[in-house]
Design an enzyme around this catalytic site. Structure first.
Site, PDB file in Angstrom:
ATOM      1  N   LYS A 282     -16.355  -7.450   6.144  1.00  0.00           N
ATOM      2  CA  LYS A 282     -15.043  -8.036   6.438  1.00  0.00           C
ATOM      3  C   LYS A 282     -14.833  -8.043   7.936  1.00  0.00           C
ATOM      4  O   LYS A 282     -15.103  -7.049   8.618  1.00  0.00           O
ATOM      5  CB  LYS A 282     -13.935  -7.206   5.777  1.00  0.00           C
ATOM      6  CG  LYS A 282     -13.606  -7.605   4.357  1.00  0.00           C
ATOM      7  CD  LYS A 282     -12.291  -6.972   3.893  1.00  0.00           C
ATOM      8  CE  LYS A 282     -11.861  -7.530   2.549  1.00  0.00           C
ATOM      9  NZ  LYS A 282     -10.601  -6.912   2.073  1.00  0.00           N
TER      10      LYS A 282
ATOM     11  N   HIS B 166       0.840  -1.203   0.000  1.00  0.00           N
ATOM     12  CA  HIS B 166       0.000   0.000   0.000  1.00  0.00           C
ATOM     13  C   HIS B 166       0.879   1.259   0.000  1.00  0.00           C
ATOM     14  O   HIS B 166       0.583   2.222  -0.705  1.00  0.00           O
ATOM     15  CB  HIS B 166      -0.879   0.038   1.260  1.00  0.00           C
ATOM     16  CG  HIS B 166      -1.855  -1.082   1.371  1.00  0.00           C
ATOM     17  ND1 HIS B 166      -1.896  -1.927   2.459  1.00  0.00           N
ATOM     18  CD2 HIS B 166      -2.857  -1.499   0.545  1.00  0.00           C
ATOM     19  CE1 HIS B 166      -2.867  -2.806   2.298  1.00  0.00           C
ATOM     20  NE2 HIS B 166      -3.455  -2.585   1.148  1.00  0.00           N
TER      21      HIS B 166
ATOM     22  N   SER C 115      -2.749  -8.041   3.070  1.00  0.00           N
ATOM     23  CA  SER C 115      -2.982  -7.850   4.505  1.00  0.00           C
ATOM     24  C   SER C 115      -3.359  -9.167   5.176  1.00  0.00           C
ATOM     25  O   SER C 115      -2.958  -9.429   6.319  1.00  0.00           O
ATOM     26  CB  SER C 115      -4.080  -6.814   4.729  1.00  0.00           C
ATOM     27  OG  SER C 115      -3.693  -5.585   4.179  1.00  0.00           O
TER      28      SER C 115
ATOM     29  N   ARG D  48      -2.128  -5.794  -8.526  1.00  0.00           N
ATOM     30  CA  ARG D  48      -1.029  -6.732  -8.289  1.00  0.00           C
ATOM     31  C   ARG D  48      -1.056  -7.914  -9.246  1.00  0.00           C
ATOM     32  O   ARG D  48      -0.046  -8.553  -9.480  1.00  0.00           O
ATOM     33  CB  ARG D  48      -1.102  -7.277  -6.852  1.00  0.00           C
ATOM     34  CG  ARG D  48      -0.836  -6.261  -5.772  1.00  0.00           C
ATOM     35  CD  ARG D  48      -1.298  -6.769  -4.432  1.00  0.00           C
ATOM     36  NE  ARG D  48      -2.714  -7.074  -4.477  1.00  0.00           N
ATOM     37  CZ  ARG D  48      -3.387  -7.747  -3.550  1.00  0.00           C
ATOM     38  NH1 ARG D  48      -2.751  -8.198  -2.493  1.00  0.00           N
ATOM     39  NH2 ARG D  48      -4.676  -7.964  -3.674  1.00  0.00           N
TER      40      ARG D  48
HETATM   41  N1  COA Z   1      -0.325  -3.917  -1.859  1.00  0.00           N
HETATM   42  C1  COA Z   1      -0.614  -4.830  -0.927  1.00  0.00           C
HETATM   43  N2  COA Z   1      -1.860  -5.314  -0.737  1.00  0.00           N
HETATM   44  C2  COA Z   1      -2.814  -4.831  -1.521  1.00  0.00           C
HETATM   45  C3  COA Z   1      -2.581  -3.879  -2.504  1.00  0.00           C
HETATM   46  C4  COA Z   1      -1.269  -3.419  -2.659  1.00  0.00           C
HETATM   47  N3  COA Z   1      -0.934  -2.520  -3.582  1.00  0.00           N
HETATM   48  N4  COA Z   1      -3.732  -3.622  -3.123  1.00  0.00           N
HETATM   49  C5  COA Z   1      -4.656  -4.377  -2.544  1.00  0.00           C
HETATM   50  N5  COA Z   1      -4.098  -5.113  -1.566  1.00  0.00           N
HETATM   51  C6  COA Z   1      -4.747  -6.138  -0.764  1.00  0.00           C
HETATM   52  C7  COA Z   1      -5.174  -5.713   0.596  1.00  0.00           C
HETATM   53  O1  COA Z   1      -4.119  -5.906   1.518  1.00  0.00           O
HETATM   54  C8  COA Z   1      -6.336  -6.638   0.831  1.00  0.00           C
HETATM   55  O2  COA Z   1      -5.828  -7.871   1.263  1.00  0.00           O
HETATM   56  P1  COA Z   1      -6.701  -8.934   2.069  1.00  0.00           P
HETATM   57  O3  COA Z   1      -7.999  -9.098   1.365  1.00  0.00           O
HETATM   58  O4  COA Z   1      -5.807 -10.096   2.004  1.00  0.00           O
HETATM   59  O5  COA Z   1      -6.871  -8.384   3.436  1.00  0.00           O
HETATM   60  C9  COA Z   1      -6.940  -6.848  -0.549  1.00  0.00           C
HETATM   61  O6  COA Z   1      -5.930  -6.517  -1.432  1.00  0.00           O
HETATM   62  C10 COA Z   1      -8.095  -5.976  -0.901  1.00  0.00           C
HETATM   63  O7  COA Z   1      -8.048  -4.879  -0.084  1.00  0.00           O
HETATM   64  P2  COA Z   1      -8.462  -3.418  -0.383  1.00  0.00           P
HETATM   65  O8  COA Z   1      -7.629  -2.788  -1.404  1.00  0.00           O
HETATM   66  O9  COA Z   1      -8.453  -2.759   0.930  1.00  0.00           O
HETATM   67  O10 COA Z   1      -9.843  -3.582  -1.004  1.00  0.00           O
HETATM   68  P3  COA Z   1     -11.204  -3.927  -0.341  1.00  0.00           P
HETATM   69  O11 COA Z   1     -11.787  -4.901  -1.280  1.00  0.00           O
HETATM   70  O12 COA Z   1     -11.093  -4.282   1.075  1.00  0.00           O
HETATM   71  O13 COA Z   1     -11.925  -2.530  -0.410  1.00  0.00           O
HETATM   72  C11 COA Z   1     -12.870  -0.611  -1.536  1.00  0.00           C
HETATM   73  C12 COA Z   1     -11.944  -1.806  -1.606  1.00  0.00           C
HETATM   74  C13 COA Z   1     -12.700   0.172  -0.250  1.00  0.00           C
HETATM   75  C14 COA Z   1     -12.481   0.284  -2.693  1.00  0.00           C
HETATM   76  C15 COA Z   1     -14.326  -1.116  -1.712  1.00  0.00           C
HETATM   77  O14 COA Z   1     -14.606  -2.107  -0.781  1.00  0.00           O
HETATM   78  C16 COA Z   1     -15.339   0.000  -1.551  1.00  0.00           C
HETATM   79  O15 COA Z   1     -15.432   0.868  -2.375  1.00  0.00           O
HETATM   80  N6  COA Z   1     -16.135  -0.042  -0.464  1.00  0.00           N
HETATM   81  C17 COA Z   1     -17.196   0.925  -0.224  1.00  0.00           C
HETATM   82  C18 COA Z   1     -18.566   0.373  -0.611  1.00  0.00           C
HETATM   83  C19 COA Z   1     -18.857   0.630  -2.062  1.00  0.00           C
HETATM   84  O16 COA Z   1     -18.802   1.737  -2.546  1.00  0.00           O
HETATM   85  N7  COA Z   1     -19.200  -0.437  -2.773  1.00  0.00           N
HETATM   86  C20 COA Z   1     -19.487  -0.359  -4.181  1.00  0.00           C
HETATM   87  C21 COA Z   1     -18.211  -0.467  -4.969  1.00  0.00           C
HETATM   88  S1  COA Z   1     -18.278  -1.782  -6.080  1.00  0.00           S
END
Ligand code: COA
Length: 161
Positions: free
Chosen positions: A41, A17, A128, A90
């Site tokens: 989550k 990140h 994560s 990724r």
């Molecule tokens: N480096 C390391 N890890 C990364 C990464 C990077 N560059 N990019 C993503 N990840 C990992 C995270 O660590 C996480 O790992 P885990 O699942 O093993 O814990 C995973 O990828 C996804 O995490 P994250 O990027 O935090 O995405 P998310 O799916 O949890 O949330 C949001 C993404 C916040 C953009 C999305 O959930 C959201 O918009 N939520 C609001 C509700 C909404 O509007 N919904 C409609 C949208 S479709």
């Protein structure tokens, strides 16, 4: 003034990140790293703890601030007065999910843009959940997260990590 939002769960923030954050910060006037309250989550760290860790890690990046949000990302964008989202890619799996999310968001908020940054090749394997699992089992995650996060994991699991 170009502001972009980098949203995510950050449970916890990793070097992957931080790589995306530092590169995005160089592309925009302001970057808001937004921690989502994601009821779907089961988080290890509370929303406040996740934001606090981010703040500690971001020390020194003058144009980056943190925020928390609940509900739809597009509503947070409206409140923030910006239509730009940054996401890291990724893998092909990330690409498929991200394309879908970008399309849904753009339907909900026409005109918004999602900017994708390819993860640094040596960071593509970090997640994560892997950090949480390795820590829970007593493994060393110092290659994946900064010291301030390591300390928080140590406190959570009550052991050396
Ligand atoms: N480096 C390391 N890890 C990364 C990464 C990077 N560059 N990019 C993503 N990840 C990992 C995270 O660590 C996480 O790992 P885990 O699942 O093993 O814990 C995973 O990828 C996804 O995490 P994250 O990027 O935090 O995405 P998310 O799916 O949890 O949330 C949001 C993404 C916040 C953009 C999305 O959930 C959201 O918009 N939520 C609001 C509700 C909404 O509007 N919904 C409609 C949208 S479709």
């Amino acid at each position: 003034m170009r502001t972009a939002v980098y949203p995510g769960s950050f449970d916890p923030v990793t070097y992957g990140h931080l790589d995306i954050i530092s590169r995005a910060a160089a592309m925009f006037d302001e970057l808001v790293v937004a921690v989502v309250r994601n009821p779907g989550k089961n988080s290890l760290f509370s929303l406040e703890e996740r934001e606090e860790m981010l703040r500690e890690c971001l020390n020194g990046l003058h144009n980056v601030r943190t925020a928390v949000f609940s509900g739809l990302l597009v509503n947070f964008l409206r409140e923030s007065g910006t239509g730009i989202v940054v996401r890291g890619l990724r893998s092909v799996a990330d690409f498929e999910n991200e394309m879908q999310m970008a399309a849904v968001n753009r339907t909900l908020l026409p005109g918004m843009e999602t900017v994708f940054l390819a993860a640094d090749s040596c960071r593509t394997f970090i997640s994560s959940s892997a950090v949480r699992e390795i820590s829970a089992l007593g493994g060393d995650v110092s290659a994946f997260v900064p010291v301030c996060v390591l300390k928080k994991l140590q406190v959570k699991y009550g052991s050396l990590v």
